[in-house]
Write a protein that holds these residues in place. Structure first.
Motif, short mmCIF file in Angstrom:
data_model
loop_
_atom_site.label_atom_id
_atom_site.label_comp_id
_atom_site.label_asym_id
_atom_site.label_seq_id
_atom_site.Cartn_x
_atom_site.Cartn_y
_atom_site.Cartn_z
N ARG A 299 0.84 -1.21 0.00
CA ARG A 299 0.00 0.00 0.00
C ARG A 299 0.87 1.26 0.00
O ARG A 299 2.00 1.26 0.49
CB ARG A 299 -0.91 0.00 1.23
N GLN A 300 0.26 2.31 -0.53
CA GLN A 300 0.93 3.60 -0.58
C GLN A 300 0.95 4.23 0.80
O GLN A 300 -0.07 4.27 1.48
CB GLN A 300 0.21 4.52 -1.57
N ASN A 301 2.12 4.71 1.22
CA ASN A 301 2.24 5.43 2.48
C ASN A 301 2.13 6.92 2.23
O ASN A 301 2.46 7.41 1.14
CB ASN A 301 3.57 5.10 3.16
N PHE A 302 1.69 7.65 3.25
CA PHE A 302 1.45 9.08 3.14
C PHE A 302 2.28 9.81 4.18
O PHE A 302 2.54 9.29 5.27
CB PHE A 302 -0.03 9.40 3.32
N SER A 303 2.68 11.02 3.84
CA SER A 303 3.55 11.80 4.73
C SER A 303 2.78 12.80 5.59
O SER A 303 3.09 12.97 6.77
CB SER A 303 4.60 12.55 3.89
N GLU A 304 1.77 13.47 5.04
CA GLU A 304 0.99 14.47 5.77
C GLU A 304 -0.41 14.53 5.19
O GLU A 304 -0.69 13.95 4.14
CB GLU A 304 1.67 15.85 5.67
N GLY A 305 -1.30 15.23 5.91
CA GLY A 305 -2.68 15.28 5.44
C GLY A 305 -3.44 16.48 5.98
O GLY A 305 -3.01 17.16 6.92
N TRP A 306 -4.60 16.76 5.35
CA TRP A 306 -5.49 17.85 5.74
C TRP A 306 -6.92 17.31 5.81
O TRP A 306 -7.34 16.54 4.93
CB TRP A 306 -5.42 18.99 4.74
N VAL A 307 -7.64 17.72 6.82
CA VAL A 307 -9.03 17.28 7.01
C VAL A 307 -9.89 18.52 7.20
O VAL A 307 -9.59 19.39 8.03
CB VAL A 307 -9.17 16.34 8.23
N GLU A 308 -10.97 18.62 6.41
CA GLU A 308 -11.88 19.75 6.50
C GLU A 308 -13.18 19.31 7.18
O GLU A 308 -13.90 18.45 6.68
CB GLU A 308 -12.18 20.30 5.11
N PHE A 309 -13.44 19.90 8.33
CA PHE A 309 -14.68 19.64 9.07
C PHE A 309 -15.74 20.67 8.67
O PHE A 309 -15.42 21.79 8.28
CB PHE A 309 -14.44 19.71 10.57
N SER A 310 -17.00 20.27 8.79
CA SER A 310 -18.10 21.18 8.44
C SER A 310 -18.17 22.36 9.39
O SER A 310 -18.61 23.46 9.01
CB SER A 310 -19.44 20.42 8.45
N ASP A 311 -17.74 22.18 10.62
CA ASP A 311 -17.79 23.24 11.63
C ASP A 311 -16.37 23.46 12.15
O ASP A 311 -15.71 22.52 12.60
CB ASP A 311 -18.72 22.84 12.78
N LYS A 312 -15.91 24.69 12.08
CA LYS A 312 -14.55 24.98 12.53
C LYS A 312 -14.40 24.83 14.04
O LYS A 312 -13.31 24.56 14.54
CB LYS A 312 -14.13 26.39 12.09
N ARG A 313 -15.52 24.97 14.78
CA ARG A 313 -15.44 24.76 16.24
C ARG A 313 -15.17 23.29 16.54
O ARG A 313 -14.40 22.97 17.45
CB ARG A 313 -16.74 25.22 16.89
N VAL A 314 -15.79 22.41 15.76
CA VAL A 314 -15.54 20.98 15.93
C VAL A 314 -14.09 20.66 15.55
O VAL A 314 -13.42 19.87 16.24
CB VAL A 314 -16.53 20.17 15.07
N ALA A 315 -13.60 21.25 14.47
CA ALA A 315 -12.23 21.00 14.05
C ALA A 315 -11.23 21.44 15.11
O ALA A 315 -10.27 20.73 15.43
CB ALA A 315 -11.96 21.73 12.73
N LYS A 316 -11.47 22.59 15.71
CA LYS A 316 -10.58 23.08 16.76
C LYS A 316 -10.63 22.18 17.99
O LYS A 316 -9.59 21.87 18.60
CB LYS A 316 -10.97 24.51 17.12
N ARG A 317 -11.82 21.73 18.35
CA ARG A 317 -11.97 20.85 19.51
C ARG A 317 -11.31 19.49 19.27
O ARG A 317 -10.64 18.95 20.17
CB ARG A 317 -13.46 20.65 19.83
N VAL A 318 -11.45 18.94 18.08
CA VAL A 318 -10.83 17.66 17.74
C VAL A 318 -9.31 17.76 17.80
O VAL A 318 -8.62 16.87 18.33
CB VAL A 318 -11.30 17.18 16.36
N ALA A 319 -8.75 18.86 17.28
CA ALA A 319 -7.29 19.03 17.30
C ALA A 319 -6.77 19.14 18.73
O ALA A 319 -5.76 18.52 19.08
CB ALA A 319 -6.92 20.27 16.49
N ASN A 320 -7.46 19.90 19.56
CA ASN A 320 -7.02 20.05 20.96
C ASN A 320 -7.17 18.74 21.74
O ASN A 320 -6.38 18.46 22.65
CB ASN A 320 -7.82 21.15 21.64
#
Length: 231
Positions: free
Chosen positions: A73-94
């Motif tokens: 399988r192909q390996n990956f070095s980095e990635g980006w994920v876009e959440f529908s709500d930026k508040r959810v994205a900030k909470r998930v990262a923290n």
């Protein structure tokens, strides 16, 4: 009717713009080996709705490689994920940053740690621009490497041709020296052919007959006998 359609389009565009403003993007600095986009989406979607996801491959040749007769399988070095709500994205990262990924114990990334960060004021369009810029930079670098490789190849080929020419000259000189030693003289003539002497012939003139004796007057014998006396 046309006015109503235009109004609907403007309304949908406004709603889409407002929707994009509410979205948030998280950056993953490290992707564990054997983790693919579908697995990552499945693991993060339990915290909130995901719109888009992108993983940068380590090798851009393809997602499936063949190594030693097996599919890898192909390996990956980095990635980006876009959440529908930026508040959810900030909470998930923290919440997940620095924590163990977990999941099934038999998975290869069970003991790996999340490396995730919320990107403030970062939109998906910025990511596409960055990807396009990286792609152009990579293509330019590849073109420079190919050009350098071609120059190195041409330089090597010229050196090889010069070496062959010098070797041919040395072989001819050695062969000429051997022929000279065998012939013991002139190296220009092979030993099997003896040297021929060239004899030049010139046209000769015929000698002129001597008629002086006939024309010159002679003394009589009586005069001579009176001068010298009788013998």
């Amino acid at each position: 009717m046309e006015i109503e359609r235009k109004n609907k389009r403007k309304k949908s565009m406004k709603e889409g713009g407002e929707d994009e403003k509410q979205r948030g993007v998280c950056y993953l600095g490290r992707i564990p080996p054997r983790m693919d986009p579908s697995t990552l989406r499945q693991m993060l979607s339990q915290y909130g709705e995901i719109q888009r996801l992108y993983l940068a491959p380590q090798d851009s040749s393809g997602h499936v490689q063949i190594k030693a007769g097996k599919f890898q399988r192909q390996n990956f070095s980095e990635g980006w994920v876009e959440f529908s709500d930026k508040r959810v994205a900030k909470r998930v990262a923290n919440m997940l940053n620095g924590e163990q990924i977990g999941g099934k114990k038999r998975s290869s990334f069970y003991y790996d740690l999340w490396n995730i960060k919320y990107l403030s004021k970062f939109k998906w369009d910025n990511l596409t621009e960055e990807i396009a810029y990286k792609k152009a930079t990579r293509e330019q670098k590849l073109a420079l490497e190919i050009s350098a490789a071609k120059k190195e190849r041409d330089f090597y080929l010229t050196k090889v041709e010069k070496s062959r020419a010098l070797s041919a000259i040395d072989e001819r000189l050695m062969k000429r020296q051997r022929i000279e030693e065998d012939s013991g003289g002139n190296p220009d003539l092979p030993s099997s052919q003896p040297e021929h002497q060239v004899i030049r012939r010139f046209r000769q003139k015929k000698p002129v007959a001597n008629n002086d004796a006939k024309t010159k007057p002679r003394l009589s014998k009586d005069v001579l006998s009176s001068v010298f006396g009788d013998s």
